[in-house]
Scaffold this motif. Structure first.
Motif, mmCIF file in Angstrom:
data_model
loop_
_atom_site.group_PDB
_atom_site.id
_atom_site.type_symbol
_atom_site.label_atom_id
_atom_site.label_comp_id
_atom_site.label_asym_id
_atom_site.label_seq_id
_atom_site.Cartn_x
_atom_site.Cartn_y
_atom_site.Cartn_z
ATOM 1 N N PRO A 114 -15.491 -10.814 -34.153
ATOM 2 C CA PRO A 114 -14.849 -11.507 -33.029
ATOM 3 C C PRO A 114 -14.210 -12.843 -33.444
ATOM 4 O O PRO A 114 -13.138 -13.202 -32.958
ATOM 5 N N VAL A 115 -14.856 -13.550 -34.354
ATOM 6 C CA VAL A 115 -14.315 -14.828 -34.825
ATOM 7 C C VAL A 115 -13.088 -14.582 -35.705
ATOM 8 O O VAL A 115 -12.076 -15.276 -35.584
ATOM 9 N N VAL A 116 -13.165 -13.587 -36.569
ATOM 10 C CA VAL A 116 -12.025 -13.242 -37.432
ATOM 11 C C VAL A 116 -10.827 -12.861 -36.560
ATOM 12 O O VAL A 116 -9.710 -13.336 -36.776
ATOM 13 N N ALA A 117 -11.073 -12.031 -35.553
ATOM 14 C CA ALA A 117 -9.989 -11.605 -34.659
ATOM 15 C C ALA A 117 -9.359 -12.807 -33.958
ATOM 16 O O ALA A 117 -8.126 -12.913 -33.889
ATOM 17 N N ALA A 118 -10.179 -13.712 -33.469
ATOM 18 C CA ALA A 118 -9.659 -14.893 -32.777
ATOM 19 C C ALA A 118 -8.843 -15.773 -33.720
ATOM 20 O O ALA A 118 -7.765 -16.257 -33.359
ATOM 21 N N LYS A 119 -9.341 -15.963 -34.939
ATOM 22 C CA LYS A 119 -8.624 -16.803 -35.907
ATOM 23 C C LYS A 119 -7.288 -16.187 -36.313
ATOM 24 O O LYS A 119 -6.344 -16.899 -36.622
ATOM 25 N N LEU A 120 -7.215 -14.857 -36.304
ATOM 26 C CA LEU A 120 -5.969 -14.177 -36.672
ATOM 27 C C LEU A 120 -5.063 -13.934 -35.466
ATOM 28 O O LEU A 120 -3.911 -13.539 -35.618
ATOM 29 N N GLY A 121 -5.593 -14.127 -34.261
ATOM 30 C CA GLY A 121 -4.794 -13.913 -33.059
ATOM 31 C C GLY A 121 -4.579 -12.457 -32.719
ATOM 32 O O GLY A 121 -3.529 -12.078 -32.214
ATOM 33 N N VAL A 122 -5.592 -11.630 -33.013
ATOM 34 C CA VAL A 122 -5.515 -10.199 -32.714
ATOM 35 C C VAL A 122 -6.804 -9.768 -32.018
ATOM 36 O O VAL A 122 -7.744 -10.543 -31.904
ATOM 37 N N GLY A 126 2.237 -6.280 -42.520
ATOM 38 C CA GLY A 126 2.870 -5.620 -41.384
ATOM 39 C C GLY A 126 1.911 -5.337 -40.241
ATOM 40 O O GLY A 126 2.249 -5.546 -39.071
ATOM 41 N N TRP A 127 0.709 -4.863 -40.558
ATOM 42 C CA TRP A 127 -0.240 -4.547 -39.495
ATOM 43 C C TRP A 127 -0.607 -5.798 -38.702
ATOM 44 O O TRP A 127 -0.781 -5.729 -37.480
ATOM 45 N N LEU A 128 -0.705 -6.952 -39.387
ATOM 46 C CA LEU A 128 -1.059 -8.200 -38.712
ATOM 47 C C LEU A 128 0.076 -8.642 -37.778
ATOM 48 O O LEU A 128 -0.162 -9.035 -36.640
ATOM 49 N N ARG A 177 -0.442 -8.887 -33.774
ATOM 50 C CA ARG A 177 -0.176 -10.163 -33.087
ATOM 51 C C ARG A 177 0.844 -9.952 -31.979
ATOM 52 O O ARG A 177 0.729 -10.522 -30.899
ATOM 53 N N SER A 178 1.848 -9.142 -32.243
ATOM 54 C CA SER A 178 2.864 -8.830 -31.245
ATOM 55 C C SER A 178 2.229 -8.104 -30.059
ATOM 56 O O SER A 178 2.496 -8.435 -28.898
ATOM 57 N N THR A 179 1.387 -7.135 -30.350
ATOM 58 C CA THR A 179 0.688 -6.391 -29.302
ATOM 59 C C THR A 179 -0.178 -7.328 -28.473
ATOM 60 O O THR A 179 -0.179 -7.268 -27.240
ATOM 61 N N GLN A 180 -0.885 -8.214 -29.139
ATOM 62 C CA GLN A 180 -1.767 -9.163 -28.449
ATOM 63 C C GLN A 180 -0.958 -10.097 -27.556
ATOM 64 O O GLN A 180 -1.363 -10.406 -26.434
ATOM 65 N N ALA A 181 0.199 -10.531 -28.022
ATOM 66 C CA ALA A 181 1.062 -11.412 -27.227
ATOM 67 C C ALA A 181 1.536 -10.683 -25.965
ATOM 68 O O ALA A 181 1.567 -11.275 -24.879
ATOM 69 N N GLU A 182 1.878 -9.406 -26.107
ATOM 70 C CA GLU A 182 2.300 -8.609 -24.945
ATOM 71 C C GLU A 182 1.155 -8.453 -23.943
ATOM 72 O O GLU A 182 1.367 -8.541 -22.730
ATOM 73 N N VAL A 183 -0.041 -8.226 -24.448
ATOM 74 C CA VAL A 183 -1.213 -8.081 -23.580
ATOM 75 C C VAL A 183 -1.439 -9.379 -22.806
ATOM 76 O O VAL A 183 -1.699 -9.365 -21.598
#
Length: 130
Positions: free
Chosen positions: A63-71, A99-101, A105-111
């Motif tokens: 969860p911390v890794v995801a938050a730090k990466l913005g995903v 590319g996956w990152l 990040r794009s998907t997360q921004a849309e969400v």
């Protein structure tokens, strides 16, 4: 009739989650014991050196890794990141920006945009009802 209070305790995994640290990286005495609510509060208020070090350099839980990466956590899994990462590894991923990152990040921004839109729409509906 007198009532005595029992001390509430939690498993080390629960305490580690609440502290935002990777359980396997904590000291053995933390992993093997139980943590009372008072001890958890004390750790949060005045973190010992080992806790400060883990929060600063990791390894960090997903969860911390995801938050730090913005995903999202699911985005990490889709990107093949299943292990805890250190701060240095997270920074390297940000620099490399695979590319996956970028996609996640794009998907997360849309969400996030959709969540804001829905929240505003619901607020608008509530205002009309009043």
């Amino acid at each position: 009739m007198t009532s005595h209070q029992t001390t509430q305790t939690m498993k080390p995994a629960t305490a580690a989650k609440k502290l935002g640290v990777y359980l396997e990286a904590t000291p053995a005495e933390f992993q093997e014991g139980v943590v009372s609510r008072a001890e958890l509060t004390a750790l949060q208020a005045d973190p010992p050196e080992w806790l400060q070090e883990l929060r600063r350099n990791g390894p960090h839980p997903r969860p911390v890794v995801a938050a730090k990466l913005g995903v999202s956590i699911a985005g990490l899994a889709r990107g093949g990141v299943t292990e805890a990462l250190t701060t240095e590894q997270i920074e390297a991923l940000k620099t490399e920006n695979p590319g996956w990152l970028r996609q996640e990040r794009s998907t997360q921004a849309e969400v996030r945009k959709e969540s804001v839109r829905i929240k505003e729409k619901n607020a608008e509906r509530a205002a009309k009802r009043s």
